[in-house]
Scaffold this active site. Sequence first.
Site, mmCIF file in Angstrom:
data_model
loop_
_atom_site.group_PDB
_atom_site.id
_atom_site.type_symbol
_atom_site.label_atom_id
_atom_site.label_comp_id
_atom_site.label_asym_id
_atom_site.label_seq_id
_atom_site.Cartn_x
_atom_site.Cartn_y
_atom_site.Cartn_z
ATOM 1 N N ASP A 185 0.790 -1.237 0.000
ATOM 2 C CA ASP A 185 0.000 0.000 0.000
ATOM 3 C C ASP A 185 0.825 1.292 0.000
ATOM 4 O OD1 ASP A 185 -1.942 -1.905 0.194
ATOM 5 O OD2 ASP A 185 -2.798 -1.182 2.065
ATOM 6 N N LYS B 186 -6.796 -4.857 -3.362
ATOM 7 C CA LYS B 186 -7.593 -5.399 -2.264
ATOM 8 C C LYS B 186 -8.641 -4.369 -1.842
ATOM 9 C CE LYS B 186 -4.053 -4.075 1.169
ATOM 10 N NZ LYS B 186 -4.794 -3.155 2.062
ATOM 11 N N CYS C 10 -2.048 -2.874 7.649
ATOM 12 C CA CYS C 10 -2.018 -3.734 6.461
ATOM 13 C C CYS C 10 -0.744 -4.570 6.363
ATOM 14 C CB CYS C 10 -2.226 -2.882 5.206
ATOM 15 S SG CYS C 10 -3.869 -2.095 5.182
#
Length: 223
Positions: free
Chosen positions: A16, A124, A172
């Site tokens: 991310d 995602k 995450c």
Amino acid sequence: MTLSTPQPSKALLIIDMQNDFCPPTGALAVPGGRDITPFINELLAQDWTVRIATRDFHPKDHISFADQHPGSEALASSHTIKNPRNPQETQTTLLWPQHCVQGTTGCELIAELDTSKIDFVIDKGQDKLVESYSGFGPPFKDPPVSKTGLEDLLKEKGVKEIVVVGIAYDYCVKCTAVDAADAGFNTTVIEEGCKAVQQDQRSLDKLRQELQSHDVTVIRGKA
């Protein structure tokens, strides 16, 4: 840090590294998020079986956004999400401001990241009904829903070991590393390539203990 080469059956997962998670303009910026990019680029330049980046890739009406829950406040309110196929299985999560919405600049990987060396991008959080901190998919197991295909890709490539870096270390990155270890991969998190939301020593120590309790190796350093 230089890892030994070659790296047979070893994958690099970059979590991310997106505009919305980085200062100065990110909707959900992690302090110092851009600062880890040079280290991640050094890792990308090394020899790996596969290099994979993940992205939050949300619809604008994602269940984790506070504006989808009247009376809720971003970063203060929480919501309990049910497995769409098994309401008895639940996940309680903090509600967030809109971030990483599909088609926006905030969703894109940051320009400083050497994307030319990334082999695959896994998106995602596309299912508006469930949250997915992990690059593998939502936490629901009974039955699994909205899996990303990351596990299948890694196994298809013959990967046995995984190194995880990125944002946010305590969300995450953590969830991806735990899922990787649970899936049977030998998993390492390198802190110099991560940034956490909670960066105080007590929070980091608790995070390290949690990761190690799931058989994730933590290489200490900047976080």
